[in-house]
Design a protein around this motif. Structure first.
Motif, PDB file in Angstrom:
ATOM      1  N   UNK A   1       0.846  -1.203   0.000  1.00  0.00           N
ATOM      2  CA  UNK A   1       0.000   0.000   0.000  1.00  0.00           C
ATOM      3  C   UNK A   1       0.878   1.249   0.000  1.00  0.00           C
ATOM      4  N   UNK A   2       1.893   1.257   0.864  1.00  0.00           N
ATOM      5  CA  UNK A   2       2.765   2.439   0.960  1.00  0.00           C
ATOM      6  C   UNK A   2       3.458   2.722  -0.373  1.00  0.00           C
ATOM      7  N   UNK A   3       3.787   1.656  -1.109  1.00  0.00           N
ATOM      8  CA  UNK A   3       4.539   1.831  -2.352  1.00  0.00           C
ATOM      9  C   UNK A   3       3.652   2.098  -3.567  1.00  0.00           C
ATOM     10  N   UNK A   4       2.390   1.674  -3.512  1.00  0.00           N
ATOM     11  CA  UNK A   4       1.571   1.672  -4.735  1.00  0.00           C
ATOM     12  C   UNK A   4       0.290   2.507  -4.685  1.00  0.00           C
ATOM     13  N   UNK A   5       0.021   3.182  -3.570  1.00  0.00           N
ATOM     14  CA  UNK A   5      -1.258   3.885  -3.483  1.00  0.00           C
ATOM     15  C   UNK A   5      -1.406   4.941  -4.574  1.00  0.00           C
ATOM     16  N   UNK A   6      -0.291   5.452  -5.054  1.00  0.00           N
ATOM     17  CA  UNK A   6      -0.357   6.528  -6.047  1.00  0.00           C
ATOM     18  C   UNK A   6      -0.352   6.012  -7.493  1.00  0.00           C
ATOM     19  N   UNK A   7      -0.715   4.735  -7.648  1.00  0.00           N
ATOM     20  CA  UNK A   7      -0.881   4.141  -8.975  1.00  0.00           C
ATOM     21  C   UNK A   7      -2.370   3.898  -9.225  1.00  0.00           C
ATOM     22  N   UNK A   8      -2.762   3.928 -10.479  1.00  0.00           N
ATOM     23  CA  UNK A   8      -4.159   3.624 -10.791  1.00  0.00           C
ATOM     24  C   UNK A   8      -4.421   2.117 -10.659  1.00  0.00           C
ATOM     25  N   UNK A   9      -5.709   1.773 -10.602  1.00  0.00           N
ATOM     26  CA  UNK A   9      -6.124   0.372 -10.543  1.00  0.00           C
ATOM     27  C   UNK A   9      -7.639   0.327 -10.749  1.00  0.00           C
ATOM     28  N   UNK A  10      -8.189  -0.865 -10.782  1.00  0.00           N
ATOM     29  CA  UNK A  10      -9.637  -0.992 -10.981  1.00  0.00           C
ATOM     30  C   UNK A  10     -10.372  -0.749  -9.667  1.00  0.00           C
ATOM     31  N   UNK A  11     -11.569  -0.190  -9.776  1.00  0.00           N
ATOM     32  CA  UNK A  11     -12.401   0.146  -8.615  1.00  0.00           C
ATOM     33  C   UNK A  11     -13.067  -1.105  -8.035  1.00  0.00           C
ATOM     34  N   UNK A  12     -13.801  -0.938  -6.973  1.00  0.00           N
ATOM     35  CA  UNK A  12     -14.406  -2.086  -6.294  1.00  0.00           C
ATOM     36  C   UNK A  12     -15.452  -2.802  -7.141  1.00  0.00           C
ATOM     37  N   UNK A  13     -16.003  -2.127  -8.160  1.00  0.00           N
ATOM     38  CA  UNK A  13     -16.940  -2.813  -9.070  1.00  0.00           C
ATOM     39  C   UNK A  13     -16.191  -3.429 -10.258  1.00  0.00           C
ATOM     40  N   UNK A  14     -14.905  -3.292 -10.274  1.00  0.00           N
ATOM     41  CA  UNK A  14     -14.039  -3.938 -11.275  1.00  0.00           C
ATOM     42  C   UNK A  14     -14.297  -3.444 -12.692  1.00  0.00           C
TER      43      UNK A  14
END
Ligand SMILES: *[C@@H]1O[C@H](CO)[C@@H](O)[C@H](O)[C@H]1NC(C)=O
Ligand SMILES: *[C@@H]1O[C@H](CO)[C@@H](O)[C@H](O)[C@H]1NC(C)=O
Ligand SMILES: *[C@@H]1O[C@H](CO)[C@@H](O)[C@H](O)[C@H]1NC(C)=O
Length: 420
Positions: free
Chosen positions: A188-201
């Motif tokens: 989390x500390x290393x990757x929070x500032x990266x995009x990703x898919x939301x909880x609905x995917x």
């Protein structure tokens, strides 16, 4: 493309019992909670009656294998399920859950190490959203990565770790839980500032729910790390950065939280309501920076979110504009027809019950310029100000808000009762 499973929906019922609802809602909850909980346990391997070969501690999303096939295990869903079970265990409501909780921790320690399409344990694999129920990688196409999973898993396990420490078993925390937690917290500390898919995917961008649960995990993780001699100032630094970023989801002109930074939608989404209830901290009062359930921003957001569903669902036709209605994931939703959903509607009720708890504890509630439209539904033209619990205005507002919440829970509960 997929909904959080029904198991998580049912859990909303268990955790919303804390505020004294009307007697009909109370009696519904006392009837339904054991049914919901038995359903949850049935979906956990290896002995759950519906777990279909799942390894020990693995939560299946659903026994359904066709249209759609949900016989997988999601890190987000499993962690939310075990957060609720761990809450029951540590509060002494159900001490029989310990074996299952230990099996969950073991299963997650194993799954963390499984190389998958998102990477290895050290190259992004912790962001993989789902696995096969035999703990092998799911290699099909999917919306990946999803970066809320490691954060939610850490929050669940930290709850257990704190209980073990308080009960003379710090050595188990250090030897067995901490290695699992450290991987997730470092991710989390290393990757929070990266995009990703939301909880609905569905949407790949930054997402309010993901950012908020990452903040929670790092704060709790930092406190635990310090307590066991593993202090890590980077967790604090990154938590502060995440909290700063969290503020950017607020839409001041629309008076609501925009759920995702991408996706091309209105931004009104159950994502934001689920965030307030999954990061609820009664000790934080009505803090708006963390969007606590009774904060002015979370209440303003709740009204805008609920109102987005008044005209689009037939079941809401003819209901007064200040009364409870059924809500769904987001108004643009078309998955499986894009219908009202228990999980979303119960989340609205739960946010309001949470708010009532804190107002009662604090002995007052505040109406601000931001939350005035929310409160005006219950007392037209209400003035900005502080209303002590001894005032008639406080009584009027809290009674109306409790009725509104009971209306949500009651309407959905009646529907659910028809199905089981
Ligand atoms: C500590 O907790 C673990 C996990 O439940 C258990 O296996 C172990 O026996 C406990 N140790 C003590 C000393 O209670
Ligand atoms: C990363 O953080 C900066 C500063 O808060 C923010 O402007 C940017 O949008 C963030 N990007 C992602 C993908 O989180
Ligand atoms: C109301 O606002 C005051 C002043 O900002 C604050 O000290 C107090 O905690 C708030 N109370 C609630 C219940 O939000």
């Amino acid at each position: 493309m997929r909904l959080l499973n029904v198991v998580v929906c049912a859990l909303g019922l268990i955790s919303s019992h804390v505020f004294a609802q009307s007697s009909s809602v109370d009696s519904y909850i006392s009837t339904e909670s054991p049914i919901a909980k038995a359903g949850i346990i049935a979906n956990i391997g290896p002995i759950g009656s519906k777990s279909q070969g799942a390894k020990a501690g693995i939560v299946i999303a659903s026994p359904s294998t066709t249209n759609p096939n949900y016989l997988f295990t999601w890190t987000r869903d499993s962690s939310l399920v075990f957060k609720a079970l761990i809450d029951q265990f540590v509060s002494g409501q159900d001490t029989s859950l310990r074996t299952l909780i230990d099996q969950f921790v073991s299963s997650q320690a194993f799954i963390q190490q499984v190389s998958n399409p998102s990477g290895t344990v050290s190259s992004g694999g912790l962001g993989e959203p789902k696995f096969n129920v035999d703990e092998t990688a799911f290699t099909g196409a999917w919306g990946r990565p999803q970066r809320d999973g490691p954060a939610l898993r850490a929050t669940a396990i930290i709850g257990y770790a704190n209980w073990l420490r308080a009960n003379g078993n710090s050595s188990w925390v250090t030897s067995t839980l901490w290695p699992v937690l450290k991987l997730d917290l470092d991710y989390v500390a290393a990757n929070w500032n990266q995009t990703g898919f939301d909880l609905w995917e569905e949407v790949s961008s930054s997402s309010f729910f993901t950012t908020a649960v990452q903040h929670r995990a790092l704060r709790e993780g930092s406190a635990l790390a310090s307590a066991i001699g593993q202090a890590n100032s980077n967790y604090d630094t990154q938590a502060a950065n995440i909290l700063c970023f969290l503020q950017s989801y607020w839409n001041p002109s629309g008076n609501f939280v925009t759920a995702n930074t991408g996706g091309g939608r209105s931004g009104r989404d159950a994502n934001t309501v689920l965030t307030s209830i999954h990061t609820f901290d009664p000790a934080a009062g009505c803090d708006a920076v963390t969007f606590q359930p009774c904060s002015d921003k979370a209440l303003a957001n709740l009204k805008v979110y609920v109102d987005a569903f008044r005209s689009i669902y037939v079941v809401n036709n003819g209901i007064a504009t200040n009364a409870a209605v059924a809500t769904g994931r987001y108004p643009e939703d078309s998955y499986q027809g894009g219908n009202p959903w228990y999980l979303a509607t119960f989340a609205v009720a739960e946010q309001l019950y949470d708010a009532l708890i804190v107002w009662n504890t604090q002995g007052s509630l505040n109406v601000t310029a931001i939350s005035q439209p929310f409160f005006a539904q219950f007392s037209s033209g209400i003035a900005v100000g502080t209303y002590p619990s001894s005032s008639t205005t406080y009584a009027t507002l809290t009674t109306a808000i409790k009725n509104f919440a009971d209306g949500l829970a009651g309407a959905m509960g009646a529907l659910l009762a028809l199905l089981i």
